[in-house]
Enzyme design. Structure first.
Site, PDB file in Angstrom:
ATOM      1  N   LYS B  81       0.817  -1.201  -0.057  1.00 26.72           N
ATOM      2  CA  LYS B  81       0.025   0.004   0.026  1.00 26.72           C
ATOM      3  C   LYS B  81       0.851   1.391   0.061  1.00 26.72           C
ATOM      4  O   LYS B  81       1.898   1.038   0.560  1.00 26.72           O
ATOM      5  CB  LYS B  81      -0.840  -0.005   1.326  1.00 26.72           C
ATOM      6  CG  LYS B  81      -1.902   1.090   1.340  1.00 26.72           C
ATOM      7  CD  LYS B  81      -2.990   0.742   2.534  1.00 26.72           C
ATOM      8  CE  LYS B  81      -4.045   1.755   2.603  1.00 26.72           C
ATOM      9  NZ  LYS B  81      -4.742   1.735   3.727  1.00 26.72           N
ATOM     10  N   SER B 156      -9.561   1.859   2.789  1.00 20.60           N
ATOM     11  CA  SER B 156      -8.778   2.538   1.898  1.00 20.60           C
ATOM     12  C   SER B 156      -7.968   1.906   1.116  1.00 20.60           C
ATOM     13  O   SER B 156      -7.346   2.157  -0.088  1.00 20.60           O
ATOM     14  CB  SER B 156      -8.204   3.607   2.711  1.00 20.60           C
ATOM     15  OG  SER B 156      -7.296   2.996   3.783  1.00 20.60           O
ATOM     16  N   SER B 180      -9.895  -0.481   6.858  1.00 24.82           N
ATOM     17  CA  SER B 180      -9.695  -0.306   5.685  1.00 24.82           C
ATOM     18  C   SER B 180      -8.439  -1.543   4.870  1.00 24.82           C
ATOM     19  O   SER B 180      -8.333  -1.509   4.033  1.00 24.82           O
ATOM     20  CB  SER B 180      -8.489   0.656   5.689  1.00 24.82           C
ATOM     21  OG  SER B 180      -9.087   2.108   5.781  1.00 24.82           O
TER      22      SER B 180
END
Lengths: 498, 487
Positions: B81, B156, B180
């Site tokens: 990420k 997210s 997330s």
């Protein structure tokens, strides 16, 4: 009213005259002399090329996290204990949020309502009066970087100082019963000096005001005597020496009193001390409290201090200046004024202590150190820790004074030689032939010569002008290059002059 | 087989590498080609790093040739990420304010993956600074759900979940502050683990809300989840909030056995606002577990109702402080044309941050202000403690709590753009585990209209082993995790 504070403003005689009383609070920041920074492994040192002592943590780079430096905590706890504070069993860090380019995260890791140490004091003595100045809190935080202003519209930032462990010590106004607050410029300076002395004894900071490792921001207000409510305060910045602390506080007290007497009001503001002009000038007004949005630092876990740890630290503390002073007086019988001078620096105190305990005459040791030794230190600009002179030197010298090898006058020369060369006293005496003349025959010859050379003085002496004895002694000493035993000289003079 | 290596799981690839049926370079090449083929549609990646992956693969092949012992992740392509620091590789948090930011150091998890021999194929898209539930808040572009390109992948960690679902990598790392990892895993039909707070070092994770953030794996099955978790868990001296406890071998917990397992089913996670099909899919699995020897009971955990409001005080408060450092002074975007520092701060942050980030910074700044602190932040922390205690109480009776991961399946891109509250409700089931600091995993449990449904298992602090055991058991008796989107 303490008249010392207001020498330039003689107060007109009036029965209705309001008397003002100063209230001075002190916020002192001290950089700790740890090897590494508060929350990372970067080296702590003064100076260095800009931004060479930095890492992701003290640069506040995204994703970096702080790790508490245990040594810094220990240093601060030591200081707090030495100031007689109690240690908070569970202490936490807070974030103090504000924007400034020298603050890389735009928040400072500091402490808020849970400081490491609370409720201590610093003892000061001014004009023979001893006070315990109440300390409200001792807390830990990280230092900021430094802005360097360059030509044009830009500034540079040096983050070498960013993250250096910083200890904040704040006084308490009003003080609790049995304690005092700072009420004059003299006391403000004394407070700082005492604080510095303690921290130097602990070895936790070098406390150099010129280099900024000790910084002080007094806040000052005055109020009509007897009034409980505080007056409006101003804060002074840019005080870079003990002298400027004294002058700045003094100036500000006078300025406020003059303002009030003329019917004006004091504005709450930060004022900058201008050393060259000898005055303070407004930097910024603080009409509202700064909004720092304190909240507990989520990146650090709470610190718990076990009572065993605290007690171990307490018993590891060195003897502190005031205790040492009292011991010197009682153990060695020296004068308080000498004891004060001796404990001012740990090196000086140790030199005295190590010498005095090996001699029968500690008072003489105190005199030599506070007199001749400090004179030479000041004259040569040598640091006490760098001198060649040790307690062994002083002991050796006192021994040969006591056994009559040299007299006190010669001893001064010997002392200076020891100081400069590091040679022992007996060696100097030997090499320079300074051995005291106790041979009555040699001295008698000199006495006879002086009597023969000075018939007028002999006549006057015999006529009753007894103070001339000093003149004769001086003459005889000169004849013997100072080496004559003064006792023998006196005795012979008395015999020969009747 | 060699042309569709990308469809395999981490442990399947490991077996092929170990038996020398494929080389690490072949694996890397295969995934790089896959990314080239599908990422134009899915857009999982902010940055791809094919050269790096190939270079790492060569080193692994050399190690294999020398007969060195092969770690579980050696030669396996993973994605990271884009809010985790990668030295010398763009790390943007999908924010314009860090559009050009190349870190000088690796996050601890990145370092650990490197030590385990994993290959890095790229940095995945996210809602800017991990704030959002759809990946639409990326400052660059939205990511698309591989199961239906008109739908969001969740957020997210939308890029990380989509990349795994689209077979662009074998596994990925996400970060989970309020769901997330789990919510996008649920939307994309993959496995997402949010570990116990403190299990995985946060050093190098660009903080959103420090007391809630936790890094975890997103994988194709539960076995892979345990393997990646093994590699990244453990005490880190650089993160004092990481826990100083031993990391067991989590693959040992992968057992098909739920006999006597006690399952709590809190009604607050079901009912109003939950898609009935989602609820049914989850309850079908609970019934299946009961059939395998587990027991379940409906319970009530009233404090869960306060999870969302508490989260929306604490997370913004911490983010308002964490994001203060993005000011144009040292790195990242600096807006031009300002004549003084304050103006530069304001202009940089105005241009650099998106609307969602600005809104949260403002809410957080307000909540921490003098006069409001007690009513908001302090109160929220107290409710958080209550919530944690409620979970502790529940775990005295139950081994796990099972809930839907999200009240719904993936929604359409742009569908909730005008309804920020509905968007935030997407996290209602996942937020409580973050507030309580306890572990939770999302695994696939069905489909609705071709979109995956996710089931969440929550366990008490540090009991990831039970999570893995229950998730593994479910996986052994279902086929959902084997389905692939048609790209």
């Amino acid at each position: 009213m303490n008249r010392d504070i207001y020498p330039l403003f003689p107060i007109p005689c009036s029965l209705t005259m309001i008397e003002y009383e100063p209230v001075i609070g002190m916020e002192v920041h001290v950089e700790l002399q740890t090897e590494s920074k508060m929350f990372c492994g970067c080296k702590v040192d003064f100076g260095g090329d800009p931004n060479t002592r930095c890492c992701p943590v003290c640069l506040g780079l995204p994703g970096s996290l702080p790790v508490v430096n245990g040594r810094a905590i220990e240093y601060m706890a030591k200081a707090a204990i030495a100031l007689d504070c109690s240690i908070t069993p569970q202490s936490i860090f807070h974030r103090k949020n504000y924007y400034y380019p020298d603050l890389p995260k735009n928040y400072q890791i500091s402490q808020y309502d849970n400081p490491l140490g609370v409720d201590g004091y610093v003892e000061i003595t001014v004009g023979g009066i001893t006070k315990k100045i109440a300390v409200r809190r001792v807390h830990m935080e990280e230092d900021t970087g430094k802005l360097i202003h360059v030509e044009g519209n830009f500034s540079h930032v040096d983050y070498n100082r960013s993250g250096v462990p910083l200890m904040e010590i704040v006084t308490m106004n009003p003080p609790p019963p049995g304690y005092d607050q700072i009420q004059s410029a003299d006391e403000a300076r004394e407070y700082l000096q005492r604080l510095r002395q303690i921290l130097l004894y602990l070895g936790v900071s070098d406390c150099k005001m010129e280099e900024g490792s000790m910084r002080c921001e007094p806040n000052i207000s005055i109020r009509p005597k007897g009034q409980e409510k505080f007056g409006t305060k101003t804060e002074i910045k840019n005080l870079n020496s003990f002298r400027s602390v004294y002058l700045g506080v003094e100036y500000e007290l006078k300025r406020q009193e003059k303002l009030l007497r003329e019917g004006g009001t004091v504005v709450q503001e930060t004022r900058r001390w201008d050393d060259s002009r000898g005055m303070t000038a407004s930097m910024r007004t603080k009409e509202v409290e700064q909004e720092y949005r304190y909240f507990p630092e989520p990146d650090l876990v709470p610190m718990r201090f076990e009572s065993d740890w605290i007690e171990n630290l307490r018993s590891s503390l060195p003897e502190l200046p005031m205790a040492k002073r009292d011991r010197f007086i009682s153990q060695y019988g020296i004068a308080e004024v000498d004891a004060e001078v001796l404990v001012d620096s740990l090196d000086l105190a140790n030199l005295f202590d190590n010498t005095a305990k090996h001699t029968k005459d500690p008072k003489a040791v105190a005199n030599w150190i506070t007199g001749e030794f400090l004179r030479l230190i000041n004259a040569t600009g040598t640091a006490i820790s760098d001198t060649k002179l040790t307690s062994k030197h002083i002991c050796g010298m006192i021994d040969i004074i006591e056994n009559g090898t040299i007299n006190r006058n010669i001893a001064k020369t010997v002392f200076e030689d020891m100081f400069n060369t590091g040679k022992q006293a007996d060696q100097i005496v030997e090499e320079k032939g300074l051995k005291q003349v106790t041979d009555t025959g040699a001295i008698e010859a000199a006495v006879d010569k002086v009597i023969a050379d000075c018939p007028n003085e002999v006549e006057r002496f015999k006529a009753g002008e007894e103070r001339l004895v000093g003149f004769f002694v001086g003459k005889v000493m000169k004849e013997t290059q100072g080496k004559a035993n003064p006792g023998v000289v006196n005795k012979l003079l008395k015999e020969k002059l009747g | 087989m060699a042309d569709r290596l990308f469809e395999l799981t981490t442990h399947e690839l490991h077996d092929l590498l170990k038996s020398k049926q494929v080389s690490a370079v072949e694996v890397a090449q295969n995934f790089i080609e896959r990314i080239d083929a599908v990422d134009g549609k899915v857009r999982s990646f902010v940055t791809t790093t094919p050269e790096l992956a190939l270079e790492q693969a060569k080193a692994i092949d050399e190690a294999i040739a020398k007969g060195e012992k092969l770690g579980a992740l050696a030669g396996i392509p993973g994605a990271i990420k884009d809010n985790m620091n990668t030295r010398g590789i763009l790390t943007t948090c999908s924010s314009k304010i860090l559009y050009n930011y190349k870190p000088v150091y690796d996050a601890t998890v990145v370092q650990k993956l490197g030590e385990a021999g994993a290959l890095t194929v790229g940095k995945t898209n996210l809602d800017e600074f991990a704030m959002g539930s759809s990946c639409e808040n990326s400052g660059f572009f939205p990511t698309h759900n591989p199961w239906n390109l008109d739908k969001v992948p969740g957020g997210s960690s939308g890029g990380s979940a989509a990349a795994v679902a689209a077979d662009e990598c074998a596994f990925s790392l996400g970060s989970d502050t309020g769901g997330s990892i789990r919510q996008p895993a649920s939307f994309c039909g993959v496995v997402g683990l949010k570990p116990t707070y403190g299990r995985v070092s946060r050093y190098g994770l660009i903080a959103f809300a420090s007391s809630l953030d936790q890094i975890g794996p997103i994988t194709k099955d539960v076995t892979d989840s345990a393997l990646v978790f093994n590699a990244i868990a453990g005490k880190d001296p650089c993160d004092t909030t990481s826990l100083d406890i031993e990391t067991p071998d989590f693959t040992k917990a992968l057992r098909d056995d739920v006999k006597g397992l006690k399952i709590g089913v809190p009604k607050e996670f079901y009912g109003q606002g939950t898609d009935p099909d989602v609820e049914k899919a989850v309850k079908d699995v609970i019934n299946m577990l009961a059939g395998l020897g587990a027991e379940y009971k409906e319970i009530s955990m009233s404090s869960v109702n306060y999870g969302l409001p508490v989260y929306y005080i604490i997370a913004p408060a911490e983010c308002s402080s964490n994001l203060a450092r993005f000011d144009g002074v040292r790195y990242g975007l600096r807006s031009k044309g300002s004549t003084d520092t304050i103006a530069m701060y304001e202009k940089t942050r105005e241009e650099g941050f998106g609307a969602e980030v600005k809104q949260r910074i403002m809410i957080g700044t307000y909540a921490l202000s003098a006069g409001y602190y007690d009513a908001y932040y302090l109160k929220a922390q107290k409710v958080r403690t209550m919530l944690r205690m409620d979970f502790e109480k529940a775990f005295e009776e139950f081994d796990v709590i099972i809930t839907p991961t999200s009240p719904s399946v993936a929604f359409g891109i742009g569908a909730l753009a005008d309804d920020p509250y509905a968007m935030k409700l997407a996290d209602v089931c996942t937020i409580p585990a973050n507030l309580a600091g306890i572990p939770a995993i999302s695994i696939p449990c069905g489909f609705k209209n071709g979109l995956p449904i996710g089931l969440q298992i929550i366990a008490k602090g540090l009991d990831e082993e039970t999570l893995f055991r229950v998730a593994y058991t479910i996986e052994q008796h279902t086929q959902w995790h084997k389905k692939k989107p048609n790209l």
